[in-house]
Scaffold this motif. Structure first.
Motif, PDB file in Angstrom:
ATOM      1  N   PRO A 164       0.805  -1.228   0.000  1.00 30.53           N
ATOM      2  CA  PRO A 164       0.000   0.000   0.000  1.00 30.53           C
ATOM      3  C   PRO A 164       0.836   1.276   0.000  1.00 30.53           C
ATOM      4  O   PRO A 164       0.299   2.359  -0.236  1.00 30.53           O
ATOM      5  N   CYS A 165       2.146   1.158   0.256  1.00 32.64           N
ATOM      6  CA  CYS A 165       2.998   2.349   0.303  1.00 32.64           C
ATOM      7  C   CYS A 165       3.097   3.030  -1.059  1.00 32.64           C
ATOM      8  O   CYS A 165       3.312   4.241  -1.133  1.00 32.64           O
ATOM      9  N   VAL A 166       2.952   2.250  -2.139  1.00 32.77           N
ATOM     10  CA  VAL A 166       3.110   2.805  -3.482  1.00 32.77           C
ATOM     11  C   VAL A 166       2.082   3.895  -3.759  1.00 32.77           C
ATOM     12  O   VAL A 166       2.413   4.979  -4.239  1.00 32.77           O
ATOM     13  N   VAL A 167       0.814   3.622  -3.454  1.00 30.24           N
ATOM     14  CA  VAL A 167      -0.239   4.591  -3.762  1.00 30.24           C
ATOM     15  C   VAL A 167      -0.513   5.545  -2.606  1.00 30.24           C
ATOM     16  O   VAL A 167      -0.991   6.658  -2.822  1.00 30.24           O
ATOM     17  N   SER A 168      -0.212   5.129  -1.375  1.00 23.39           N
ATOM     18  CA  SER A 168      -0.451   6.015  -0.230  1.00 23.39           C
ATOM     19  C   SER A 168       0.758   6.879   0.067  1.00 23.39           C
ATOM     20  O   SER A 168       0.694   7.786   0.894  1.00 23.39           O
ATOM     21  N   HIS A 199      -0.161   5.000   4.591  1.00 22.81           N
ATOM     22  CA  HIS A 199      -0.943   3.847   5.043  1.00 22.81           C
ATOM     23  C   HIS A 199       0.038   2.781   5.503  1.00 22.81           C
ATOM     24  O   HIS A 199       1.061   2.549   4.867  1.00 22.81           O
ATOM     25  N   PRO A 200      -0.240   2.130   6.626  1.00 17.05           N
ATOM     26  CA  PRO A 200       0.702   1.122   7.117  1.00 17.05           C
ATOM     27  C   PRO A 200       0.762  -0.090   6.200  1.00 17.05           C
ATOM     28  O   PRO A 200      -0.206  -0.388   5.477  1.00 17.05           O
ATOM     29  N   PRO A 201       1.873  -0.829   6.219  1.00 12.64           N
ATOM     30  CA  PRO A 201       1.949  -2.089   5.486  1.00 12.64           C
ATOM     31  C   PRO A 201       0.850  -3.041   5.960  1.00 12.64           C
ATOM     32  O   PRO A 201       0.310  -2.882   7.062  1.00 12.64           O
ATOM     33  N   THR A 202       0.531  -4.052   5.155  1.00 14.61           N
ATOM     34  CA  THR A 202      -0.589  -4.937   5.499  1.00 14.61           C
ATOM     35  C   THR A 202      -0.355  -5.676   6.811  1.00 14.61           C
ATOM     36  O   THR A 202      -1.325  -6.042   7.480  1.00 14.61           O
ATOM     37  N   LEU A 229      19.676  -5.059  -0.998  1.00 16.32           N
ATOM     38  CA  LEU A 229      19.155  -4.241   0.094  1.00 16.32           C
ATOM     39  C   LEU A 229      18.370  -5.092   1.079  1.00 16.32           C
ATOM     40  O   LEU A 229      17.699  -6.050   0.696  1.00 16.32           O
ATOM     41  N   LEU A 230      18.433  -4.729   2.318  1.00 15.58           N
ATOM     42  CA  LEU A 230      17.553  -5.248   3.370  1.00 15.58           C
ATOM     43  C   LEU A 230      16.996  -4.036   4.094  1.00 15.58           C
ATOM     44  O   LEU A 230      17.771  -3.162   4.519  1.00 15.58           O
ATOM     45  N   ILE A 231      15.678  -3.945   4.198  1.00 13.03           N
ATOM     46  CA  ILE A 231      15.034  -2.781   4.818  1.00 13.03           C
ATOM     47  C   ILE A 231      13.999  -3.252   5.823  1.00 13.03           C
ATOM     48  O   ILE A 231      13.195  -4.138   5.527  1.00 13.03           O
ATOM     49  N   GLU A 232      14.005  -2.628   6.997  1.00 15.18           N
ATOM     50  CA  GLU A 232      13.035  -2.936   8.050  1.00 15.18           C
ATOM     51  C   GLU A 232      12.423  -1.620   8.523  1.00 15.18           C
ATOM     52  O   GLU A 232      13.140  -0.690   8.891  1.00 15.18           O
ATOM     53  N   ILE A 233      11.092  -1.540   8.486  1.00 10.09           N
ATOM     54  CA  ILE A 233      10.389  -0.313   8.865  1.00 10.09           C
ATOM     55  C   ILE A 233       9.344  -0.677   9.911  1.00 10.09           C
ATOM     56  O   ILE A 233       8.511  -1.550   9.684  1.00 10.09           O
ATOM     57  N   PRO A 234       9.349  -0.015  11.076  1.00 11.47           N
ATOM     58  CA  PRO A 234       8.486  -0.444  12.178  1.00 11.47           C
ATOM     59  C   PRO A 234       7.010  -0.132  12.007  1.00 11.47           C
ATOM     60  O   PRO A 234       6.171  -0.693  12.715  1.00 11.47           O
ATOM     61  N   GLY A 235       6.673   0.767  11.088  1.00 15.34           N
ATOM     62  CA  GLY A 235       5.266   1.147  10.907  1.00 15.34           C
ATOM     63  C   GLY A 235       5.075   1.758   9.542  1.00 15.34           C
ATOM     64  O   GLY A 235       5.514   1.194   8.542  1.00 15.34           O
ATOM     65  N   MET A 236       4.439   2.919   9.483  1.00 20.04           N
ATOM     66  CA  MET A 236       4.247   3.586   8.204  1.00 20.04           C
ATOM     67  C   MET A 236       5.584   4.073   7.653  1.00 20.04           C
ATOM     68  O   MET A 236       6.409   4.619   8.392  1.00 20.04           O
ATOM     69  N   MET A 237       5.782   3.890   6.370  1.00 16.31           N
ATOM     70  CA  MET A 237       7.040   4.234   5.724  1.00 16.31           C
ATOM     71  C   MET A 237       7.441   5.685   5.971  1.00 16.31           C
ATOM     72  O   MET A 237       8.604   5.994   6.219  1.00 16.31           O
ATOM     73  N   SER A 238       6.448   6.582   5.943  1.00 16.64           N
ATOM     74  CA  SER A 238       6.732   8.011   6.043  1.00 16.64           C
ATOM     75  C   SER A 238       7.196   8.443   7.427  1.00 16.64           C
ATOM     76  O   SER A 238       7.731   9.540   7.590  1.00 16.64           O
ATOM     77  N   ARG A 239       7.014   7.594   8.437  1.00 16.86           N
ATOM     78  CA  ARG A 239       7.412   7.964   9.802  1.00 16.86           C
ATOM     79  C   ARG A 239       8.865   7.654  10.103  1.00 16.86           C
ATOM     80  O   ARG A 239       9.371   7.987  11.179  1.00 16.86           O
ATOM     81  N   GLY A 240       9.547   7.008   9.162  1.00 12.40           N
ATOM     82  CA  GLY A 240      10.981   6.803   9.307  1.00 12.40           C
ATOM     83  C   GLY A 240      11.370   5.719  10.288  1.00 12.40           C
ATOM     84  O   GLY A 240      10.643   4.761  10.515  1.00 12.40           O
ATOM     85  N   ASN A 241      12.545   5.888  10.878  1.00 15.80           N
ATOM     86  CA  ASN A 241      13.158   4.920  11.781  1.00 15.80           C
ATOM     87  C   ASN A 241      13.442   3.598  11.077  1.00 15.80           C
ATOM     88  O   ASN A 241      13.369   2.534  11.674  1.00 15.80           O
ATOM     89  N   TRP A 242      13.801   3.694   9.782  1.00 18.03           N
ATOM     90  CA  TRP A 242      14.137   2.509   9.018  1.00 18.03           C
ATOM     91  C   TRP A 242      15.467   1.928   9.499  1.00 18.03           C
ATOM     92  O   TRP A 242      16.360   2.662   9.922  1.00 18.03           O
ATOM     93  N   LYS A 243      15.604   0.620   9.381  1.00 21.83           N
ATOM     94  CA  LYS A 243      16.895  -0.049   9.531  1.00 21.83           C
ATOM     95  C   LYS A 243      17.248  -0.620   8.171  1.00 21.83           C
ATOM     96  O   LYS A 243      16.427  -1.280   7.530  1.00 21.83           O
ATOM     97  N   SER A 297       4.033  -9.808  -1.673  1.00 23.14           N
ATOM     98  CA  SER A 297       4.064  -8.665  -2.577  1.00 23.14           C
ATOM     99  C   SER A 297       5.472  -8.394  -3.112  1.00 23.14           C
ATOM    100  O   SER A 297       6.468  -8.550  -2.406  1.00 23.14           O
ATOM    101  N   ALA A 298       5.527  -7.971  -4.370  1.00 27.28           N
ATOM    102  CA  ALA A 298       6.797  -7.552  -4.966  1.00 27.28           C
ATOM    103  C   ALA A 298       6.540  -6.408  -5.938  1.00 27.28           C
ATOM    104  O   ALA A 298       5.402  -6.187  -6.375  1.00 27.28           O
ATOM    105  N   GLU A 299       7.598  -5.708  -6.269  1.00 29.85           N
ATOM    106  CA  GLU A 299       7.527  -4.567  -7.178  1.00 29.85           C
ATOM    107  C   GLU A 299       8.707  -4.617  -8.127  1.00 29.85           C
ATOM    108  O   GLU A 299       9.802  -5.026  -7.748  1.00 29.85           O
TER     109      GLU A 299
END
Length: 228
Positions: free
Chosen positions: A46-50, A54-57, A86-100, A216-218
Motif C-alpha cells: 500500500p505504500c506505493v499509492v499512499s 498507510h501502514p503495510p498490510t 538491500l535489506l530494509i526494516e520499517i516499524p510502521g508507516m514508511m513516512s514515519r521513518g526509523n528505518w533499519k 508482494s513484490a515490485e
C-alpha cells in the motif's frame, strides 16, 4: 565459495576523485537500471499509492531488494554494470521513518565505487535517494558480496552471496502479454511500478530469517540522479 566479508559503514574517502573536486552532497550522480523489492505484505504494497501514509498490510515492513545499474556515474566514478542488494526494516508507516537498512555492494566495485554507492544509498549524496538521510535511523551493516541480478523472460533472479535468494515475476493480468502497472505515481523509486510477486524470497542476514514466497513484490525502471 560466496564471500561473507563484512565492513562497517564506510566514510567518504577524501582521496576519492569526485570528492576532491567538491564536497559530499554536491557531486553530480546518476543511476539508470532496474529495482525490485519483495516484502512481507500479503497483497500489493500500500505504500506505493499512499506514499507511506498507510501502514503495510502486516503493520510493519520487512523488505529485501535488488538494484541492477545499467548506467551510473558518481562524479568521475563509473558505477555501470554493478548490482546492489538491500535489506530494509520499517516499524510502521514508511513516512514515519526509523528505518533499519543493510546494504550489500557488488564485490566487483572499486573502492571509489564502493564509497560512492554508500553515499548514494545512505542519502548523503542527496537527490533521488536523499530522503534516506531522514527516513533511515540506522544502517545496520554494509557488506561486499557477490550480487547477481539475472532476467529470464519476465522473471528476475537475485542472489546476494548466501544472504538473499529471490525470484520475482509480474502478476499476470487479463492480457497475459501486458504487465499490470501502476503508473504516474509520486513513489520515490519511480512513477511506474509493475505489480509483481515472489516465488522465492529468502533472507538470512543480520539475524533476520525471512521467507516471503508468494508475498508482494515490485519491479521498477529507475532513473535516479542528484544532488538535486
Amino acid at each position: 565459495m560466496a564471500s561473507d566479508r563484512t565492513t562497517a559503514p564506510a566514510k567518504i574517502d577524501n582521496r576519492h576523485p569526485a570528492a576532491a573536486k567538491s564536497g559530499l552532497g554536491t557531486i553530480p550522480w546518476t543511476i539508470k537500471g532496474e529495482l525490485i523489492l519483495n516484502c512481507n505484505c500479503t497483497v500489493f504494497c500500500p505504500c506505493v499509492v499512499s506514499l507511506g501514509l498507510h501502514p503495510p498490510t502486516e503493520g510493519h515492513c520487512q523488505t529485501w531488494g535488488g538494484v541492477r545499474i545499467d548506467e551510473g556515474q558518481y562524479g568521475d566514478v563509473d558505477l555501470s554494470g554493478l548490482n546492489i542488494g538491500l535489506l530494509i526494516e520499517i516499524p510502521g508507516m514508511m513516512s514515519r521513518g526509523n528505518w533499519k537498512v543493510a546494504l550489500f555492494i557488488d564485490e566487483r566495485a572499486s573502492d571509489a565505487a564502493y564509497n560512492a554507492l554508500i553515499d548514494i544509498f545512505s542519502g548523503k549524496a542527496k537527490g533521488t535517494t536523499g530522503l534516506f538521510s531522514v527516513l533511515v535511523g540506522e544502517i545496520i551493516g554494509v557488506e561486499r558480496q557477490p550480487v547477481r541480478y539475472d532476467t529470464d523472460g519476465k522473471t528476475r533472479h537475485i542472489t546476494v552471496g548466501r544472504k538473499i535468494d529471490g525470484v520475482v515475476f509480474p502478476v499476470e493480468g487479463k492480457d497475459a502479454d501486458e504487465e499490470i502497472v501502476i503508473s504516474n505515481t509520486k513513489y520515490w523509486m519511480g512513477p511506474d511500478i509493475t505489480v509483481a510477486t515472489a516465488s522465492k524470497g529468502r533472507v538470512r542476514a543480520f539475524g533476520r530469517v525471512w521467507d516471503f514466497d508468494g508475498r508482494s513484490a515490485e519491479i521498477c525502471q529507475i532513473d535516479w540522479h542528484g544532488p538535486r
